[in-house]
Design a protein around this motif. Structure first.
Motif, PDB file in Angstrom:
ATOM      1  N   GLY A 110      37.163  37.373   7.401  1.00  0.00           N
ATOM      2  CA  GLY A 110      36.255  38.279   8.085  1.00  0.00           C
ATOM      3  C   GLY A 110      36.924  39.554   8.562  1.00  0.00           C
ATOM      4  O   GLY A 110      36.250  40.505   8.963  1.00  0.00           O
ATOM      5  N   LEU A 111      38.262  39.591   8.522  1.00  0.00           N
ATOM      6  CA  LEU A 111      39.018  40.752   8.993  1.00  0.00           C
ATOM      7  C   LEU A 111      39.831  41.426   7.887  1.00  0.00           C
ATOM      8  O   LEU A 111      40.345  42.522   8.072  1.00  0.00           O
ATOM      9  N   SER A 112      39.974  40.743   6.741  1.00  0.00           N
ATOM     10  CA  SER A 112      40.834  41.261   5.674  1.00  0.00           C
ATOM     11  C   SER A 112      40.443  40.618   4.347  1.00  0.00           C
ATOM     12  O   SER A 112      39.913  39.502   4.320  1.00  0.00           O
ATOM     13  N   GLY A 113      40.760  41.301   3.260  1.00  0.00           N
ATOM     14  CA  GLY A 113      40.517  40.752   1.921  1.00  0.00           C
ATOM     15  C   GLY A 113      41.665  39.911   1.405  1.00  0.00           C
ATOM     16  O   GLY A 113      41.677  39.530   0.225  1.00  0.00           O
ATOM     17  N   ILE A 136      35.686  46.198  14.506  1.00  0.00           N
ATOM     18  CA  ILE A 136      35.103  45.980  15.829  1.00  0.00           C
ATOM     19  C   ILE A 136      34.296  44.688  15.933  1.00  0.00           C
ATOM     20  O   ILE A 136      34.116  44.137  17.018  1.00  0.00           O
ATOM     21  N   GLY A 137      33.792  44.179  14.792  1.00  0.00           N
ATOM     22  CA  GLY A 137      33.056  42.917  14.823  1.00  0.00           C
ATOM     23  C   GLY A 137      31.851  42.987  15.748  1.00  0.00           C
ATOM     24  O   GLY A 137      31.065  43.929  15.715  1.00  0.00           O
ATOM     25  N   LYS A 138      31.714  41.974  16.605  1.00  0.00           N
ATOM     26  CA  LYS A 138      30.571  41.902  17.524  1.00  0.00           C
ATOM     27  C   LYS A 138      30.919  42.411  18.923  1.00  0.00           C
ATOM     28  O   LYS A 138      30.218  42.155  19.887  1.00  0.00           O
ATOM     29  N   VAL A 139      32.036  43.133  19.047  1.00  0.00           N
ATOM     30  CA  VAL A 139      32.457  43.666  20.342  1.00  0.00           C
ATOM     31  C   VAL A 139      31.727  44.977  20.596  1.00  0.00           C
ATOM     32  O   VAL A 139      31.762  45.892  19.775  1.00  0.00           O
ATOM     33  N   ALA A 140      31.067  45.072  21.742  1.00  0.00           N
ATOM     34  CA  ALA A 140      30.325  46.294  22.065  1.00  0.00           C
ATOM     35  C   ALA A 140      31.275  47.476  22.159  1.00  0.00           C
ATOM     36  O   ALA A 140      32.295  47.418  22.827  1.00  0.00           O
ATOM     37  N   GLY A 141      30.925  48.575  21.505  1.00  0.00           N
ATOM     38  CA  GLY A 141      31.836  49.706  21.411  1.00  0.00           C
ATOM     39  C   GLY A 141      31.773  50.685  22.561  1.00  0.00           C
ATOM     40  O   GLY A 141      32.548  51.622  22.614  1.00  0.00           O
ATOM     41  N   ILE A 178      37.346  40.943  27.018  1.00  0.00           N
ATOM     42  CA  ILE A 178      38.243  39.901  26.543  1.00  0.00           C
ATOM     43  C   ILE A 178      37.693  39.501  25.182  1.00  0.00           C
ATOM     44  O   ILE A 178      36.537  39.074  25.065  1.00  0.00           O
ATOM     45  N   ILE A 179      38.503  39.660  24.159  1.00  0.00           N
ATOM     46  CA  ILE A 179      38.043  39.475  22.783  1.00  0.00           C
ATOM     47  C   ILE A 179      38.530  38.128  22.254  1.00  0.00           C
ATOM     48  O   ILE A 179      39.656  37.703  22.524  1.00  0.00           O
ATOM     49  N   THR A 180      37.664  37.469  21.499  1.00  0.00           N
ATOM     50  CA  THR A 180      38.037  36.236  20.814  1.00  0.00           C
ATOM     51  C   THR A 180      37.625  36.368  19.354  1.00  0.00           C
ATOM     52  O   THR A 180      36.963  37.340  18.966  1.00  0.00           O
ATOM     53  N   VAL A 181      38.036  35.407  18.539  1.00  0.00           N
ATOM     54  CA  VAL A 181      37.600  35.362  17.141  1.00  0.00           C
ATOM     55  C   VAL A 181      36.668  34.173  16.999  1.00  0.00           C
ATOM     56  O   VAL A 181      37.034  33.041  17.326  1.00  0.00           O
ATOM     57  N   GLY A 182      35.448  34.435  16.553  1.00  0.00           N
ATOM     58  CA  GLY A 182      34.446  33.379  16.462  1.00  0.00           C
ATOM     59  C   GLY A 182      34.626  32.508  15.232  1.00  0.00           C
ATOM     60  O   GLY A 182      35.516  32.734  14.398  1.00  0.00           O
ATOM     61  N   ASN A 183      33.761  31.512  15.102  1.00  0.00           N
ATOM     62  CA  ASN A 183      33.792  30.634  13.930  1.00  0.00           C
ATOM     63  C   ASN A 183      33.471  31.373  12.644  1.00  0.00           C
ATOM     64  O   ASN A 183      33.741  30.871  11.554  1.00  0.00           O
ATOM     65  N   ASP A 184      32.911  32.583  12.779  1.00  0.00           N
ATOM     66  CA  ASP A 184      32.624  33.416  11.611  1.00  0.00           C
ATOM     67  C   ASP A 184      33.833  34.266  11.209  1.00  0.00           C
ATOM     68  O   ASP A 184      33.766  35.040  10.252  1.00  0.00           O
ATOM     69  N   GLY A 185      34.938  34.152  11.967  1.00  0.00           N
ATOM     70  CA  GLY A 185      36.163  34.859  11.600  1.00  0.00           C
ATOM     71  C   GLY A 185      36.197  36.325  11.963  1.00  0.00           C
ATOM     72  O   GLY A 185      37.043  37.074  11.462  1.00  0.00           O
ATOM     73  N   ILE A 186      35.289  36.771  12.851  1.00  0.00           N
ATOM     74  CA  ILE A 186      35.314  38.166  13.296  1.00  0.00           C
ATOM     75  C   ILE A 186      35.377  38.215  14.823  1.00  0.00           C
ATOM     76  O   ILE A 186      35.220  37.202  15.502  1.00  0.00           O
TER      77      ILE A 186
END
Length: 282
Positions: A91-94, A172-177, A188-196
Motif C-alpha cells: 500500500g506504500l510501495s511497488g 498521506i493515506g487516510k491521514v487528514a492533511g 499519531i499515525i499507524t498503518v492499518g490492515n490495508d497497509g496504508i
C-alpha cells in the motif's frame, strides 16, 4: 535438504550487525537528488539526508524486478533451494510487486514473497523472527505458514513534526492533511490492515504526542508480554524521552532504542519523527 535464503528491502531497518550475522540479503531503495542518486542506507546515511532535506527533497525509487531476479539467480547458484522475501507494504510501495514478478521469472529456487503490510521495524521484526526460525531449522513450509499470524501481532505508531513530506510524496493515506497546520494538532499515525497510513489519535504539541504514544502502548501490555522498538527519524532526543518513559513498563520483555529510520523512509516523513513498534508475544 532445504537451504533457505532471507531477503528484505532497506525500508525494514534491520540493524547491519543482525543482517551480517544472519546472512540476510537487503535490496536497497534509491534516493534520487537532482545531481546524484544513492543506494539507500549504504551510500546515504539518515544523518546525511536530514542535512540535505532543507535544500532539496529527493525522490525515491523502489528496487527493480531485475535487482530481485539477479539476487535470486545468484542465490540459486550458491545452492539455495528456497527464498523468503519480506517487503514493505504494497500500500506504500511497488516493491512487493517487483519481488513477486522476479520470483515468477526465476526457476530453480522456490520463492515466497510476503507483503509485510507495514514498514520500518514492524517489517524488520518479521525479518528478525524469520531469521531466527531459519536458524532453528524450521522448514520453508512452517515459516511461510507462520508469517501471516506474525504480521497480525505487530503494530506501529508514530508522530511527525509536519505532514508536508507525506503529502509531497503521495503517502498521506487516510491521514487528514489539514489538522497539523490549522490547529497545531499532531496526528499519531499507524498503518492499518490495508497497509496504508491512518490517524490513530490527534494531540497538541510534542510533549503530548510522546505521552500519547506511551498511552497507546499500555493496552498491549495489559494483555501480556511484548517487545518494543523506539523509532527515531531525525529526532534522537525525542526518541530518548519516549524510551525512558516506557522502558520499565511491566510486561515489556525487550525495549530497543534503535538508530535512525532509513533515508528512504525519512524522505517521506521529514525530520522530527518519533514512534514505537510493538510486537505481541501472546
Amino acid at each position: 535438504m532445504e537451504k533457505i535464503a532471507l531477503i528484505t528491502d532497506s525500508a525494514s531497518d534491520v540493524s547491519l550487525d543482525f543482517v551480517k550475522e544472519n546472512n540476510i540479503k537487503v535490496v536497497p531503495f534509491k534516493i534520487i537528488f537532482s545531481d546524484r542518486e544513492y543506494n539507500d542506507a549504504i551510500e546515504l546515511t539518515s544523518e546525511m539526508l536530514y542535512e540535505l532535506l532543507p535544500k532539496e527533497v529527493p525522490t525515491t525509487s523502489l528496487p527493480s524486478t531485475d535487482k530481485f531476479a539477479e539476487l535470486l539467480t545468484s542465490l540459486k547458484d550458491e545452492g539455495y533451494t528456497h527464498a523468503i522475501i519480506i517487503t514493505i507494504s504494497s500500500g506504500l510501495s511497488g516493491t512487493y510487486n517487483s519481488a513477486r514478478l522476479a520470483a515468477e521469472s526465476v526457476n530453480g529456487i522456490e520463492t515466497f514473497v510476503f507483503d509485510s503490510m507495514t514498514l520500518t521495524m514492524s517489517e524488520g521484526a518479521m525479518v528478525i523472527e524469520t531469521a531466527n526460525l531459519i536458524k532453528e531449522g524450521k522448514s520453508f513450509k512452517e515459516i511461510t505458514e507462520f508469517l501471516p499470524s506474525l504480521r497480525d501481532k505487530i503494530d506501529v505508531f508514530f508522530t511527525i513534526d509536519t505532514l508536508e513530506y507525506l503529502i509531497k510524496g503521495g503517502r498521506i493515506g487516510k491521514v487528514a492533511g489539514t489538522i497539523a497546520t490549522t490547529l497545531n494538532l499532531k496526528p499519531i499515525i499507524t498503518v492499518g490492515n490495508d497497509g496504508i497510513y491512518h490517524t490513530a489519535a490527534k494531540v497538541r504539541g510534542v510533549k503530548q504526542s510522546i505521552s500519547k504514544l506511551s498511552t497507546l502502548l499500555k493496552p498491549y501490555l495489559e494483555k501480556g508480554k511484548c517487545k518494543v522498538w523506539v523509532l527515531n527519524g531525525g529526532a534522537p532526543e525525542k526518541a530518548k524521552v519516549l524510551y525512558q518513559s516506557i522502558k520499565d513498563f511491566p510486561n515489556i520483555i525487550e525495549c530497543t532504542l534503535g538508530g535512525c529510520i532509513a533515508p528512504s523512509l525519512g524522505v517521506h516523513t521529514g525530520p522530527g519523527l518519533v514512534g514505537l513498534i510493538v510486537e505481541k508475544m501472546y
